[in-house]
Scaffold this motif. Structure first.
Motif, PDB file in Angstrom:
ATOM      1  N   ALA A   1      53.546  54.228  78.430  1.00  0.00           N
ATOM      2  CA  ALA A   1      54.320  53.375  77.882  1.00  0.00           C
ATOM      3  C   ALA A   1      53.972  52.911  76.549  1.00  0.00           C
ATOM      4  O   ALA A   1      52.825  52.972  76.342  1.00  0.00           O
ATOM      5  N   ASP A   2      55.100  52.354  75.877  1.00  0.00           N
ATOM      6  CA  ASP A   2      54.486  51.727  74.601  1.00  0.00           C
ATOM      7  C   ASP A   2      54.181  50.266  74.783  1.00  0.00           C
ATOM      8  O   ASP A   2      54.430  49.661  75.714  1.00  0.00           O
ATOM      9  N   LYS A   3      53.695  49.631  73.689  1.00  0.00           N
ATOM     10  CA  LYS A   3      53.269  48.421  73.769  1.00  0.00           C
ATOM     11  C   LYS A   3      54.415  47.336  74.189  1.00  0.00           C
ATOM     12  O   LYS A   3      54.214  46.527  75.024  1.00  0.00           O
ATOM     13  N   GLU A   4      55.445  47.540  73.747  1.00  0.00           N
ATOM     14  CA  GLU A   4      56.771  46.855  74.006  1.00  0.00           C
ATOM     15  C   GLU A   4      57.025  46.729  75.425  1.00  0.00           C
ATOM     16  O   GLU A   4      57.199  45.612  76.216  1.00  0.00           O
ATOM     17  N   LYS A   5      57.076  47.823  75.785  1.00  0.00           N
ATOM     18  CA  LYS A   5      57.386  48.233  77.390  1.00  0.00           C
ATOM     19  C   LYS A   5      56.356  47.537  78.387  1.00  0.00           C
ATOM     20  O   LYS A   5      56.902  46.841  79.190  1.00  0.00           O
ATOM     21  N   VAL A   6      55.163  47.569  78.018  1.00  0.00           N
ATOM     22  CA  VAL A   6      53.977  46.822  78.711  1.00  0.00           C
ATOM     23  C   VAL A   6      54.280  45.386  78.562  1.00  0.00           C
ATOM     24  O   VAL A   6      54.255  44.596  79.566  1.00  0.00           O
ATOM     25  N   LEU A   7      54.591  44.923  77.491  1.00  0.00           N
ATOM     26  CA  LEU A   7      54.757  43.658  77.268  1.00  0.00           C
ATOM     27  C   LEU A   7      55.753  43.055  78.142  1.00  0.00           C
ATOM     28  O   LEU A   7      55.881  41.924  78.767  1.00  0.00           O
TER      29      LEU A   7
ATOM     30  N   SER B   1      56.286  41.659  68.747  1.00  0.00           N
ATOM     31  CA  SER B   1      56.884  40.232  69.792  1.00  0.00           C
ATOM     32  C   SER B   1      57.642  39.283  68.968  1.00  0.00           C
ATOM     33  O   SER B   1      58.470  39.049  69.284  1.00  0.00           O
ATOM     34  N   VAL B   2      56.840  38.866  67.855  1.00  0.00           N
ATOM     35  CA  VAL B   2      57.300  37.711  67.361  1.00  0.00           C
ATOM     36  C   VAL B   2      57.924  38.239  65.979  1.00  0.00           C
ATOM     37  O   VAL B   2      57.001  38.191  65.048  1.00  0.00           O
ATOM     38  N   LYS B   3      59.131  38.454  65.695  1.00  0.00           N
ATOM     39  CA  LYS B   3      59.741  39.181  64.928  1.00  0.00           C
ATOM     40  C   LYS B   3      60.285  38.395  63.663  1.00  0.00           C
ATOM     41  O   LYS B   3      60.529  38.906  62.451  1.00  0.00           O
ATOM     42  N   ASP B   4      60.754  37.203  63.987  1.00  0.00           N
ATOM     43  CA  ASP B   4      61.423  36.391  62.930  1.00  0.00           C
ATOM     44  C   ASP B   4      61.105  34.827  63.232  1.00  0.00           C
ATOM     45  O   ASP B   4      60.240  34.506  64.296  1.00  0.00           O
ATOM     46  N   VAL B   5      61.694  33.964  62.632  1.00  0.00           N
ATOM     47  CA  VAL B   5      61.409  32.605  62.644  1.00  0.00           C
ATOM     48  C   VAL B   5      61.702  31.945  64.121  1.00  0.00           C
ATOM     49  O   VAL B   5      61.239  31.480  64.709  1.00  0.00           O
ATOM     50  N   THR B   6      62.876  32.517  64.633  1.00  0.00           N
ATOM     51  CA  THR B   6      63.385  32.204  66.050  1.00  0.00           C
ATOM     52  C   THR B   6      62.411  32.629  66.959  1.00  0.00           C
ATOM     53  O   THR B   6      61.959  31.838  67.866  1.00  0.00           O
ATOM     54  N   GLY B   7      61.702  33.775  67.088  1.00  0.00           N
ATOM     55  CA  GLY B   7      60.802  34.258  67.952  1.00  0.00           C
ATOM     56  C   GLY B   7      59.424  33.422  67.869  1.00  0.00           C
ATOM     57  O   GLY B   7      58.931  33.050  68.842  1.00  0.00           O
ATOM     58  N   PHE B   8      59.041  32.916  66.618  1.00  0.00           N
ATOM     59  CA  PHE B   8      57.868  31.949  66.350  1.00  0.00           C
ATOM     60  C   PHE B   8      58.251  30.839  66.930  1.00  0.00           C
ATOM     61  O   PHE B   8      57.271  30.238  67.650  1.00  0.00           O
ATOM     62  N   VAL B   9      59.464  30.219  66.934  1.00  0.00           N
ATOM     63  CA  VAL B   9      59.920  28.898  67.743  1.00  0.00           C
ATOM     64  C   VAL B   9      59.581  29.054  68.988  1.00  0.00           C
ATOM     65  O   VAL B   9      59.020  28.124  69.591  1.00  0.00           O
ATOM     66  N   ILE B  10      60.282  30.219  69.542  1.00  0.00           N
ATOM     67  CA  ILE B  10      60.090  30.344  71.075  1.00  0.00           C
ATOM     68  C   ILE B  10      58.715  30.518  71.470  1.00  0.00           C
ATOM     69  O   ILE B  10      58.066  29.747  72.541  1.00  0.00           O
ATOM     70  N   PHE B  11      57.807  31.037  70.812  1.00  0.00           N
ATOM     71  CA  PHE B  11      56.355  31.170  70.998  1.00  0.00           C
ATOM     72  C   PHE B  11      55.790  29.818  71.126  1.00  0.00           C
ATOM     73  O   PHE B  11      55.122  29.433  71.888  1.00  0.00           O
TER      74      PHE B  11
END
Lengths: 188, 187
Positions: free
Chosen positions: A47-53, A141-151
């Motif tokens: 499986a790839d990294k994204e799938k594992v995550l 996984s953290v691809k943009d500002v929105t992702g960063f805020v969620i994190f």
């Protein structure tokens, strides 16, 4: 499919790979992530990294032991139900062997000074391994500002409050759906 | 029939304990009271042993209780009990995930889930850092941070981190080296 590939994909291979992981995972399910990436993503390419995550994310919100849930996800992904069973049995087999041995013959194992010192070193190593793995996963996984805020919000909630991870995971999924939907409508 | 009872009790734990190994502890406390199989004090020993041995903590605890209640078959059956619900639930969820893969709603849910799980794993890692790098019982006294922080561990962490990034060896290798360093330098 060549013989070698077939061998790599067999139930026995799944069982043995997860056996190995169960044997060297110190701590909870998250401590398994670095070795899981090494074996499942890099070595066997199951499986790839994204799938594992993704599997980790869903496992957090499901009942059961996280490491076992992730094992069943990967096993099922490769070989359906028999694969899931093989992977789950693999990850628990070393525990059964080791704990039985300790309960039967090694009283006070956990108080042995050598065990204590070794674990002191291992826990530092597990932290370094997780840090390195997270760094590798960050870009995916953290691809943009929105992702960063969620994190940031999730990290803060989990660090500072007692909110259960299940609620956090469900809220993050809903937030993802809502945010993307709003973004899509704005574009349209 | 003790084995059937063991299986059933741990099956329930596997079915209802959400959030990983530590989430099983309240269930084990309840089981201690309802079954009388082991005293409450036994749970502390169990946590110590689970944390000092490899393997997911929840599984270690199931095996340990099972062994003490019903010997070798007991350990096996209790562990199986915890695992069976996982296999069933994850199989069902996997089917739906594969069926809906590429679905916009599902992709968007994962868009939110991926950064969230990074946050959760980071905090889990920080908890390990807190208990292993600092002498936590003194942590209230932040003015003496230099004394409560275990500097040797911090140095090992930095060395390990750069070694991992640079050499890309198998994680087992680093774990073994760290165990030896821990013993030699009395961590």
């Amino acid at each position: 499919m060549s013989d070698l590939e077939q061998k790599n994909d067999s139930l026995l291979r799944l069982y043995l790979t997860f056996f190995k992981m169960g044997m060297v995972t110190f701590g909870g399910g998250y401590a398994m992530l670095p070795i899981l990436e090494r074996e499942v993503v890099e070595k066997y390419r199951w499986a790839d990294k994204e799938k594992v995550l993704d599997y980790y994310a869903v496992s957090q919100g499901l009942p059961g032991i996280i490491a076992v849930n992730v094992a069943v996800f990967i096993g099922y992904h490769r070989k359906k139900v028999p694969g899931g069973i093989a992977a789950a049995l693999g990850v628990v087999s070393p525990c059964i062997l080791i704990i039985t041995l300790i309960a039967a013959c090694l009283q006070n194992f956990q108080n042995n000074p050598y065990v204590q010192h070794a674990l002191g070193g291992i826990s530092v190593c597990v932290c370094a391994l997780i840090a390195s793995t997270l760094l590798g996963l960050w870009k995916k996984s953290v691809k943009d500002v929105t992702g960063f805020v969620i994190f940031l919000v999730v990290a803060a909630l989990s660090l500072l409050t007692e909110i259960s991870p299940i609620l956090i995971v469900i809220a993050a999924a809903i937030a993802g759906i809502l945010i993307r939907e709003v973004q899509r409508r704005r574009k349209a | 029939m003790i084995y059937l009872q063991l299986f059933w009790e741990f099956f329930k734990i596997g079915l209802f304990a959400v959030g990983g190994g530590m989430a099983t502890i309240p269930f084990l406390e309840h089981l201690s009271e309802s079954s009388g199989w082991y005293p409450l004090s036994f749970i502390t020993d169990m946590i110590a042993i689970s944390e000092s041995t490899p393997g997911p903590i929840g599984i270690n605890m199931a095996t340990y209780v099972g062994y003490n209640v019903g010997g070798l078959p007991g350990g096996f059956i209790a562990t199986l009990g915890v695992v069976v619900p996982s296999i069933a639930i994850v199989t069902i969820v996997s089917r739906y995930m594969e069926k809906f893969s590429g679905n916009r709603l599902m992709d968007n849910a994962f868009y939110g889930l991926r950064p969230a799980v990074i946050g959760l794993i980071l905090v889990a890692g920080l908890t390990v850092v807190q208990t292993s790098f600092f002498h936590v019982y003194q942590l209230a006294d932040f003015a003496r941070l230099g004394e409560v922080l275990d500097w040797r561990k911090l140095v090992l962490f930095v060395l390990m981190f750069f070694a991992i990034r640079k050499f890309n060896k198998h994680p087992i290798f680093y774990i073994a080296v760290a165990a030896v360093i821990g013993i030699v330098f009395q961590f």
